[in-house]
Design a protein around this motif. Sequence first.
Motif, PDB file in Angstrom:
ATOM      1  N   GLU A  78       2.896   5.065 -11.157  1.00 37.51           N
ATOM      2  CA  GLU A  78       2.315   6.265 -12.187  1.00 37.51           C
ATOM      3  C   GLU A  78       2.947   6.189 -13.547  1.00 37.51           C
ATOM      4  OE1 GLU A  78       3.212   9.613  -9.759  1.00 37.51           O
ATOM      5  OE2 GLU A  78       1.859   8.945  -8.190  1.00 37.51           O
ATOM      6  N   GLU A 110       0.814  -1.233  -0.099  1.00 30.88           N
ATOM      7  CA  GLU A 110      -0.114   0.043   0.057  1.00 30.88           C
ATOM      8  C   GLU A 110       0.938   1.491   0.051  1.00 30.88           C
ATOM      9  OE1 GLU A 110      -0.170  -2.405   2.337  1.00 30.88           O
ATOM     10  OE2 GLU A 110       0.268  -1.631   4.221  1.00 30.88           O
ATOM     11  N   ALA A 125       7.419   2.856 -10.507  1.00 33.80           N
ATOM     12  CA  ALA A 125       6.882   2.570  -9.221  1.00 33.80           C
ATOM     13  C   ALA A 125       7.973   3.201  -8.065  1.00 33.80           C
ATOM     14  CB  ALA A 125       6.940   1.055  -8.755  1.00 33.80           C
ATOM     15  N   ARG A 126       7.413   3.769  -7.038  1.00 33.21           N
ATOM     16  CA  ARG A 126       8.059   4.728  -5.917  1.00 33.21           C
ATOM     17  C   ARG A 126       7.527   4.082  -4.544  1.00 33.21           C
ATOM     18  NH1 ARG A 126       6.650   8.214 -10.087  1.00 33.21           N
ATOM     19  NH2 ARG A 126       8.434   9.310 -10.997  1.00 33.21           N
ATOM     20  N   THR A 127       8.294   4.057  -3.894  1.00 32.87           N
ATOM     21  CA  THR A 127       7.882   3.785  -2.267  1.00 32.87           C
ATOM     22  C   THR A 127       8.584   4.924  -1.600  1.00 32.87           C
ATOM     23  OG1 THR A 127       7.722   2.228  -0.781  1.00 32.87           O
ATOM     24  CG2 THR A 127       9.691   2.000  -1.954  1.00 32.87           C
ATOM     25  N   ARG A 171      -1.114  -3.150 -14.427  1.00 30.22           N
ATOM     26  CA  ARG A 171      -1.259  -1.779 -15.001  1.00 30.22           C
ATOM     27  C   ARG A 171      -1.111  -1.654 -16.586  1.00 30.22           C
ATOM     28  NH1 ARG A 171      -0.969   2.688 -11.720  1.00 30.22           N
ATOM     29  NH2 ARG A 171      -1.301   3.720 -13.685  1.00 30.22           N
ATOM     30  N   SER A 216       3.261   3.242  -4.943  1.00 33.39           N
ATOM     31  CA  SER A 216       2.823   4.307  -5.952  1.00 33.39           C
ATOM     32  C   SER A 216       3.370   3.695  -7.354  1.00 33.39           C
ATOM     33  CB  SER A 216       2.690   5.593  -5.941  1.00 33.39           C
ATOM     34  OG  SER A 216       3.975   5.965  -5.872  1.00 33.39           O
TER      35      SER A 216
END
Length: 157
Positions: free
Chosen positions: A8, A3, A59-61, A101, A6
């Motif tokens: 994008e 969770e 993707a980023r965390t 995605r 992200s």
Amino acid sequence: MNELVSIEISDPNDPDARHCLSQYYKELAELFTSGFDPSVSSTMEPDEMCLPHGMLLVARTDGRAVGCGAIRFLPDYGEIKRMWVDPSARGLGIASRILDRLEMAAEERGLRQFRLDTNALLKAASTMYERRGYRPIPRYNDNSYADRWYQKDMGSP
């Protein structure tokens, strides 16, 4: 932890996108005994990673770029390219979420089939693709680094 991730759409010239792609190329260069030259592989030009020709996801965390994947929208199928996740973020399901995605984006454009190529040295990638319903097919491109080609048709498990 998923969770906190992200995913994008990104411009291929964005610093985070360039970071992910360069790390992907670096990892392949270290893995392959002959090295890796992205200009020799099945190329994907930056404009092919942008709508309407394709899409690049990052993707980023915690604000840090940890993965990427791209798709090229071709007339008969979507071609998955440049899938990479930082070693520190592997095992979190990020690659699978990126793939979801990318497949969804192709489906939204009416594409009913997905293809990709990979190399046997990338065992985790092949395992993930097979688990996701991708099946081995004969060579469909001239990527000199690939030795495995896969296809998934809509409706496959």
